[in-house]
Design a protein around this motif. Structure first.
Motif, mmCIF file in Angstrom:
data_model
loop_
_atom_site.group_PDB
_atom_site.id
_atom_site.type_symbol
_atom_site.label_atom_id
_atom_site.label_comp_id
_atom_site.label_asym_id
_atom_site.label_seq_id
_atom_site.Cartn_x
_atom_site.Cartn_y
_atom_site.Cartn_z
ATOM 1 N N ASN A 212 14.683 -4.051 -2.909
ATOM 2 C CA ASN A 212 13.372 -4.026 -2.252
ATOM 3 C C ASN A 212 12.299 -4.498 -3.220
ATOM 4 O O ASN A 212 12.035 -3.850 -4.227
ATOM 5 N N PRO B 237 8.772 -5.856 -2.320
ATOM 6 C CA PRO B 237 7.752 -6.277 -1.361
ATOM 7 C C PRO B 237 6.653 -7.156 -1.935
ATOM 8 O O PRO B 237 6.092 -7.999 -1.221
ATOM 9 N N GLY B 238 6.352 -7.002 -3.224
ATOM 10 C CA GLY B 238 5.307 -7.816 -3.835
ATOM 11 C C GLY B 238 5.657 -9.295 -3.875
ATOM 12 O O GLY B 238 4.766 -10.148 -3.890
ATOM 13 N N ASN C 69 8.507 -4.755 3.036
ATOM 14 C CA ASN C 69 9.035 -3.531 2.436
ATOM 15 C C ASN C 69 10.204 -3.015 3.264
ATOM 16 O O ASN C 69 10.175 -3.063 4.500
ATOM 17 N N ASP D 181 11.565 -0.059 4.696
ATOM 18 C CA ASP D 181 11.025 1.269 4.972
ATOM 19 C C ASP D 181 12.090 2.355 4.813
ATOM 20 O O ASP D 181 13.287 2.093 5.001
ATOM 21 N N ASP E 150 14.368 -0.120 -5.824
ATOM 22 C CA ASP E 150 13.015 -0.213 -5.284
ATOM 23 C C ASP E 150 12.033 -0.691 -6.348
ATOM 24 O O ASP E 150 11.806 -0.008 -7.341
ATOM 25 N N SER E 151 11.481 -1.885 -6.138
ATOM 26 C CA SER E 151 10.495 -2.453 -7.056
ATOM 27 C C SER E 151 9.105 -2.480 -6.441
ATOM 28 O O SER E 151 8.263 -3.288 -6.812
ATOM 29 N N SER E 152 8.865 -1.575 -5.495
ATOM 30 C CA SER E 152 7.542 -1.497 -4.873
ATOM 31 C C SER E 152 6.510 -0.897 -5.823
ATOM 32 O O SER E 152 5.312 -1.126 -5.675
ATOM 33 N N LYS F 45 5.896 2.163 -5.842
ATOM 34 C CA LYS F 45 5.330 3.293 -5.104
ATOM 35 C C LYS F 45 6.333 4.447 -5.061
ATOM 36 O O LYS F 45 7.352 4.365 -4.376
ATOM 37 N N ASN G 260 7.409 5.767 -1.679
ATOM 38 C CA ASN G 260 8.430 4.983 -0.982
ATOM 39 C C ASN G 260 9.825 5.412 -1.448
ATOM 40 O O ASN G 260 10.738 5.598 -0.644
ATOM 41 N N SER H 237 10.814 -0.462 -10.939
ATOM 42 C CA SER H 237 9.556 -0.510 -11.690
ATOM 43 C C SER H 237 9.712 0.406 -12.896
ATOM 44 O O SER H 237 9.872 1.626 -12.737
#
Length: 297
Positions: free
Chosen positions: A136, A138-139, A144, A146, A164-166, A168, A171, A190
């Motif tokens: 994931n 999204p940037g 994204n 979900d 997950d690289s959001s 957040k 999330n 991240s």
């Protein structure tokens, strides 16, 4: 089943001065990474410049890495492309190399709906038997994944987790809350969120800064598992000088320059991404010296 936990290195792709993949440099980088107790190497992701490599280059690079590692750690190969048809075809090709898992970024540019994402990944799992890790981002992709989508996809036994690289944490917490069971891994993409995700019940990280700070990042996970939160937090904070440097330039130019400055030449990034200026190089050298003086690398 693949043990999807701990610190997995999101490895850069070493290039020569003519911007071709350098297998000599790749072997030296792999040697350094394998000195540490990493739980995997993820190739051909964002920091691996998959977007700038041809499918033939990616296949040859994956073959070299898998053959070189020889089972000493897990190898995850990025195979996500912009259509389901292309992703299936390329994933089948990489599957012949027997990687431990495939990391599949969501389709991009024209952002699919959540229903379309579910269909995309389910079609892929019906076509290949290699375990799938959802990526994931999204940037970069504009979409994204979900938590409710992960709730559905985590029921598929061939989908083993999500990176997950959001950036957040909410999330990621949503994934943890709604995943089918704890065997479905939730990994931080991240690096600023490694410890925060572990504290929330996550499983580890696919870490770009681990190209340079390999032992430091492994220690975040180790100290957390040992219940030593003070040292885990110390190691988490030690990532920040590098993260500040990474924000100076287009991904992964500053990261590559940092690894090279540490003594392992990984070459330039592929154009259009250009390497740091001489002034930025000086800052990178100062940062590397700080890490060496403090025995962090």
């Amino acid at each position: 089943m693949v043990d999807v936990s701990g610190i997995i290195v999101a490895m850069v792709t070493p290039l020569d001065d003519e911007q071709n993949i350098s297998y000599e440099k790749t072997s030296k980088l792999l040697d350094r990474l394998l000195e540490h107790k990493i739980n995997g190497i993820f190739i051909l992701g964002t920091n691996g410049e998959a977007y700038a490599l041809t499918q033939d280059e990616k296949y040859d690079f994956a073959k070299y890495v898998i053959d070189y590692v020889k089972g000493r750690t897990n190898v995850y190969v990025g195979t996500g492309l912009n259509s389901t048809r292309e992703t299936i075809a390329f994933s089948k090709r990489i599957a012949t190399l027997n990687p431990d898992a495939l990391s599949v970024v969501t389709p991009y540019f024209v952002a699919p709906t959540q229903e379309e994402l579910i269909d995309h990944f389910e079609k892929l799992t019906n076509a290949v038997s290699v375990p799938i890790l959802i990526y994931n981002m999204p940037g970069k992709t504009g979409v994204n994944v979900d938590p409710e989508t992960v709730a559905v996809l985590s029921k598929n036994k061939n989908i083993i987790g999500v990176k997950d690289s959001s950036g957040k944490i909410d999330n990621m917490k949503g994934y943890l809350k709604l995943r089918n069971d704890s065997s479905f891994a939730v990994l931080a993409g991240s690096d600023s969120k490694i410890l925060a995700l572990l504290e929330a019940g996550g499983d580890g990280a696919i870490s770009a800064t681990a190209n340079l700070l390999t032992q430091n990042n492994v220690d975040i996970y180790k100290y957390f598992k040992d219940g030593d939160l003070e040292n885990a937090e110390r190691c988490q904070k030690q990532i920040e000088p590098l993260r500040e440097i990474l924000h100076m330039r287009t991904t992964p130019t500053a990261l590559k320059a940092s690894v090279t400055a540490s003594g392992v030449d990984v070459g330039p990034a592929r154009y259009p991404a250009s390497m740091p200026t001489s002034e930025q190089e000086d800052k990178i050298k100062e940062m590397v010296k700080y890490y060496k003086d403090n025995k962090i690398i």
